[in-house]
Design an enzyme around this catalytic site. Structure first.
Site, PDB file in Angstrom:
ATOM      1  N   ASP A 204     116.304  57.720  41.804  1.00 25.45           N
ATOM      2  CA  ASP A 204     115.964  57.325  40.454  1.00 25.45           C
ATOM      3  C   ASP A 204     114.693  58.156  40.455  1.00 25.45           C
ATOM      4  O   ASP A 204     113.723  57.861  40.977  1.00 25.45           O
ATOM      5  CB  ASP A 204     115.905  56.224  40.352  1.00 25.45           C
ATOM      6  CG  ASP A 204     115.703  55.767  38.772  1.00 25.45           C
ATOM      7  OD1 ASP A 204     115.102  56.471  38.265  1.00 25.45           O
ATOM      8  OD2 ASP A 204     116.200  54.626  38.126  1.00 25.45           O
TER       9      ASP A 204
ATOM     10  N   ASP B 211     126.279  55.866  35.742  1.00 24.99           N
ATOM     11  CA  ASP B 211     125.230  56.552  34.900  1.00 24.99           C
ATOM     12  C   ASP B 211     124.531  57.291  35.848  1.00 24.99           C
ATOM     13  O   ASP B 211     123.031  57.075  36.008  1.00 24.99           O
ATOM     14  CB  ASP B 211     124.341  55.199  34.566  1.00 24.99           C
ATOM     15  CG  ASP B 211     123.993  54.191  35.705  1.00 24.99           C
ATOM     16  OD1 ASP B 211     124.541  54.241  36.661  1.00 24.99           O
ATOM     17  OD2 ASP B 211     123.222  53.596  35.585  1.00 24.99           O
TER      18      ASP B 211
ATOM     19  N   TYR C 275     129.353  52.867  28.549  1.00 26.46           N
ATOM     20  CA  TYR C 275     129.168  53.571  29.581  1.00 26.46           C
ATOM     21  C   TYR C 275     130.170  55.121  29.790  1.00 26.46           C
ATOM     22  O   TYR C 275     130.020  55.603  30.468  1.00 26.46           O
ATOM     23  CB  TYR C 275     129.256  52.896  30.796  1.00 26.46           C
ATOM     24  CG  TYR C 275     128.111  52.220  31.236  1.00 26.46           C
ATOM     25  CD1 TYR C 275     127.267  51.351  30.407  1.00 26.46           C
ATOM     26  CD2 TYR C 275     127.193  52.240  32.576  1.00 26.46           C
ATOM     27  CE1 TYR C 275     126.194  50.618  30.579  1.00 26.46           C
ATOM     28  CE2 TYR C 275     126.000  51.483  32.743  1.00 26.46           C
ATOM     29  CZ  TYR C 275     125.395  50.756  31.790  1.00 26.46           C
ATOM     30  OH  TYR C 275     124.350  50.301  31.921  1.00 26.46           O
TER      31      TYR C 275
ATOM     32  N   THR D  67     116.024  41.929  48.245  1.00 31.42           N
ATOM     33  CA  THR D  67     116.402  40.942  47.313  1.00 31.42           C
ATOM     34  C   THR D  67     118.013  40.332  47.572  1.00 31.42           C
ATOM     35  O   THR D  67     118.879  40.351  46.742  1.00 31.42           O
ATOM     36  CB  THR D  67     116.438  41.696  45.768  1.00 31.42           C
ATOM     37  OG1 THR D  67     117.150  42.687  45.698  1.00 31.42           O
ATOM     38  CG2 THR D  67     114.968  41.997  45.488  1.00 31.42           C
TER      39      THR D  67
ATOM     40  N   HIS E 122     119.286  51.332  49.609  1.00 29.12           N
ATOM     41  CA  HIS E 122     119.035  51.514  48.175  1.00 29.12           C
ATOM     42  C   HIS E 122     117.514  52.062  48.083  1.00 29.12           C
ATOM     43  O   HIS E 122     116.513  51.878  48.790  1.00 29.12           O
ATOM     44  CB  HIS E 122     118.610  50.104  47.728  1.00 29.12           C
ATOM     45  CG  HIS E 122     118.626  49.713  46.347  1.00 29.12           C
ATOM     46  ND1 HIS E 122     117.086  50.068  45.651  1.00 29.12           N
ATOM     47  CD2 HIS E 122     119.377  48.978  45.253  1.00 29.12           C
ATOM     48  CE1 HIS E 122     117.326  49.628  44.338  1.00 29.12           C
ATOM     49  NE2 HIS E 122     118.549  49.081  44.143  1.00 29.12           N
TER      50      HIS E 122
ATOM     51  N   GLU F 174     126.256  43.791  44.207  1.00 28.00           N
ATOM     52  CA  GLU F 174     125.256  44.139  45.293  1.00 28.00           C
ATOM     53  C   GLU F 174     125.185  43.230  46.224  1.00 28.00           C
ATOM     54  O   GLU F 174     125.002  43.550  47.562  1.00 28.00           O
ATOM     55  CB  GLU F 174     124.280  44.822  44.502  1.00 28.00           C
ATOM     56  CG  GLU F 174     123.281  45.505  45.657  1.00 28.00           C
ATOM     57  CD  GLU F 174     122.008  46.490  44.645  1.00 28.00           C
ATOM     58  OE1 GLU F 174     122.531  47.364  44.594  1.00 28.00           O
ATOM     59  OE2 GLU F 174     121.220  45.755  44.433  1.00 28.00           O
TER      60      GLU F 174
ATOM     61  N   ALA G 156     133.902  53.315  33.639  1.00 30.17           N
ATOM     62  CA  ALA G 156     133.370  53.828  32.441  1.00 30.17           C
ATOM     63  C   ALA G 156     133.656  52.998  31.240  1.00 30.17           C
ATOM     64  O   ALA G 156     134.567  53.178  30.523  1.00 30.17           O
ATOM     65  CB  ALA G 156     133.449  55.082  31.999  1.00 30.17           C
ATOM     66  N   ILE G 157     133.263  51.828  31.618  1.00 27.38           N
ATOM     67  CA  ILE G 157     133.575  50.524  30.513  1.00 27.38           C
ATOM     68  C   ILE G 157     132.696  50.527  29.362  1.00 27.38           C
ATOM     69  O   ILE G 157     131.365  50.442  29.464  1.00 27.38           O
ATOM     70  CB  ILE G 157     133.607  49.363  31.273  1.00 27.38           C
ATOM     71  CG1 ILE G 157     134.260  49.234  32.657  1.00 27.38           C
ATOM     72  CG2 ILE G 157     133.955  48.026  30.171  1.00 27.38           C
ATOM     73  CD1 ILE G 157     135.781  49.607  32.266  1.00 27.38           C
TER      74      ILE G 157
HETATM   75  C1  5GW Z   1     126.516  47.149  30.895  1.00 26.76           C
HETATM   76  C2  5GW Z   1     125.486  46.471  30.516  1.00 26.76           C
HETATM   77  C3  5GW Z   1     124.700  45.873  31.481  1.00 26.76           C
HETATM   78  C4  5GW Z   1     124.679  46.297  32.851  1.00 26.76           C
HETATM   79  C5  5GW Z   1     125.936  47.014  32.997  1.00 26.76           C
HETATM   80  C6  5GW Z   1     126.817  47.345  32.111  1.00 26.76           C
HETATM   81  C7  5GW Z   1     128.100  48.353  32.187  1.00 26.76           C
HETATM   82  C8  5GW Z   1     128.431  48.925  33.533  1.00 26.76           C
HETATM   83  C9  5GW Z   1     128.871  48.464  31.214  1.00 26.76           C
HETATM   84  O1  5GW Z   1     128.899  48.261  30.168  1.00 26.76           O
HETATM   85  N1  5GW Z   1     130.215  49.618  31.623  1.00 26.76           N
HETATM   86  C10 5GW Z   1     130.261  50.072  32.670  1.00 26.76           C
HETATM   87  O2  5GW Z   1     131.162  50.635  33.177  1.00 26.76           O
HETATM   88  N2  5GW Z   1     129.281  49.616  33.779  1.00 26.76           N
HETATM   89  C11 5GW Z   1     129.637  50.106  35.305  1.00 26.76           C
HETATM   90  O3  5GW Z   1     129.139  49.357  35.951  1.00 26.76           O
HETATM   91  C12 5GW Z   1     129.286  51.353  35.362  1.00 26.76           C
HETATM   92  O4  5GW Z   1     129.957  52.292  35.961  1.00 26.76           O
HETATM   93  C13 5GW Z   1     127.807  51.445  35.744  1.00 26.76           C
HETATM   94  O5  5GW Z   1     127.565  52.593  36.581  1.00 26.76           O
HETATM   95  C14 5GW Z   1     127.928  50.333  36.817  1.00 26.76           C
HETATM   96  C15 5GW Z   1     126.792  49.403  37.200  1.00 26.76           C
HETATM   97  O6  5GW Z   1     125.838  49.125  35.949  1.00 26.76           O
HETATM   98  P1  5GW Z   1     124.691  49.876  35.835  1.00 26.76           P
HETATM   99  O7  5GW Z   1     124.703  51.240  36.197  1.00 26.76           O
HETATM  100  O8  5GW Z   1     123.994  49.485  34.497  1.00 26.76           O
HETATM  101  O9  5GW Z   1     123.484  49.132  36.827  1.00 26.76           O
HETATM  102  P2  5GW Z   1     122.369  49.448  37.203  1.00 26.76           P
HETATM  103  O10 5GW Z   1     121.715  48.607  38.411  1.00 26.76           O
HETATM  104  O11 5GW Z   1     122.517  50.819  38.105  1.00 26.76           O
HETATM  105  O12 5GW Z   1     121.076  49.705  36.072  1.00 26.76           O
HETATM  106 MN    MN Z   2     123.660  52.802  37.672  1.00 28.03          MN
END
Ligand code: 5GW
Ligand code: MN
Length: 371
Positions: free
Chosen positions: A341, A228, A141, A260, A248, A318, A137-138
């Protein structure tokens, strides 16, 4: 009276005797059926069941009882569980005909109605395992943590011991929710990275470091997921194995050439066009601390090598995870039930949606301004 009915005393005597025996026999049967009520109820259940491998239907009818635990008068100390459920079929129609439930290297692929959670729970309960659930949770998030933890309390490894490991740069913003017995929240403060790609990719390094120093001492299995997300149905011990990945949701039916994977041969994440089994999601993998240590180390080191050469794989962590799984086959694979999703709609093969992406406003959640 016997005379009036034209019966001899002798016949009358026999009739009385027969009546007496019948009353005695039924009395004994009735008494027994009450003493061993679980036996009679189980018999009724079994006779009602068609002997099929359809565990979905029988789930609620299965009774695994510790025979002597429940009988205070028993002087026997040895405790054998009773395991009452219809016999699995060795030959006959499989429980699922619409999906593949086993890889060519004999790793099960976990779909609804292919497993009996009661049998698995009994097995893992006996080993008294602790499951570590890691999530990051950065920055913004951190807003996802509340729903993530609340729904995990409801659906994730219920009845088992769980350590939540939330990695964050904003520890004060992680809600302090009441947790069920045997479940603990560990907040791990870590640095953030300016680039979102790096936030995602550095998860491998951080999981690797904390596995070595902390998780290996505190957990028997690690489950590493995106934050998320929300749990929306059962996710239990059926997922546990030495090392596991998840199909996936966008690619489980796709051909190899549409995966991909990283296709530039300069990258260490490169997968040649004639290799690869599945396209695995970066947002759900795990295994024993030892195996997760190996996996995260390999992925992190490959990323660092690529970084030196000024290359970064197309789908970041990934891509490296997918590369790793080509040469280190997972011992179990989770179906997209475990990473769905709702933007992808619903499908007949998808009997359950267990772990769902929380819709996010990409622009707002990912922008660098603080509110
Ligand atoms: C922020 C901007 C773009 C992409 C990722 C981030 C982000 C991800 C962040 O600001 N803070 C963060 O904690 N994350 C971590 O990386 C979360 O645990 C997140 O679930 C994981 C992967 O990023 P996601 O969820 O945005 O990627 P997708 O492919 O599920 O949309
Ligand atoms: Mn995600």
């Amino acid at each position: 009276m016997a005379r009036e009915w034209g019966l001899s005393f002798r016949t009358f005597g026999y009739l009385v005797l027969v009546a007496f025996i019948m009353v005695f026999t039924f009395g004994l049967l009735w008494h027994n059926s009450h003493r061993f009520q679980w036996v009679s109820s189980v018999n009724i259940l079994c006779s009602n069941l068609q002997l099929q491998n359809n565990y979905e239907d029988i789930q609620k009818d299965i009774k695994i009882q510790r025979l002597f635990d429940e009988d205070p008068s028993s002087e026997v100390n040895v405790k054998f569980p009773r395991m009452v459920y219809p016999k699995p079929l060795a030959v006959g129609p499989p429980s699922r005909t619409d999906v593949i439930v086993m890889t060519p290297w004999f790793a099960p692929i976990i779909w609804e109605s292919t497993f009996s959670i009661n049998i698995l729970n009994e097995y893992f309960k006996e080993r008294n395992i602790i499951i570590g659930l890691t999530a990051f949770a950065i920055k913004k998030y951190v807003v996802f943590t509340e729903k993530f933890l609340k729904t995990a309390e409801e659906y994730f490894m219920v009845g088992h011991k769980v350590n939540y490991y939330i990695f964050t740069d904003r520890p004060k913003d992680v809600p302090n929710l009441p947790l069920k017995e045997g479940r603990k929240l560990h907040i791990i403060e870590v640095r953030n990275y300016a680039q979102w790609q790096e936030v995602s990719m550095r998860r491998m390094e951080m999981i690797n470091n904390y596995t070595k120093t902390k998780f290996i001492k505190e957990a028997d299995y690690l489950v590493c997921v995106d934050i998320d997300m929300q749990f929306s149905d059962h996710v239990g011990v059926e997922i546990l194995s030495d090392v596991f990945g998840t199909l996936h949701p966008a690619f489980f039916g796709a051909s190899r050439d549409s995966f991909t994977y990283e296709r530039r041969s300069e990258s260490l994440a490169y997968i040649p066009p004639d290799e690869g089994d599945f396209y695995y999601a970066g947002g759900f993998f795990g295994g024993t601390p030892q195996e997760v240590y190996r996996l995260t180390k390999a992925c992190h080191e490959a990323m660092m090598e690529d970084k030196k050469k000024g290359i970064e794989a197309v789908w970041h962590d990934e891509s490296y995870l997918n590369k790793y799984f080509v040469y280190h086959k997972p011992t179990k694979i989770l179906s997209p039930e475990y990473l769905w999703d709702n933007g992808m709609g619903s499908l007949p093969i998808l009997k359950k949606k267990r772990f769902l992406a929380v819709p996010k406003n990409h622009a707002a959640i990912r922008s660098n301004d603080r509110k």
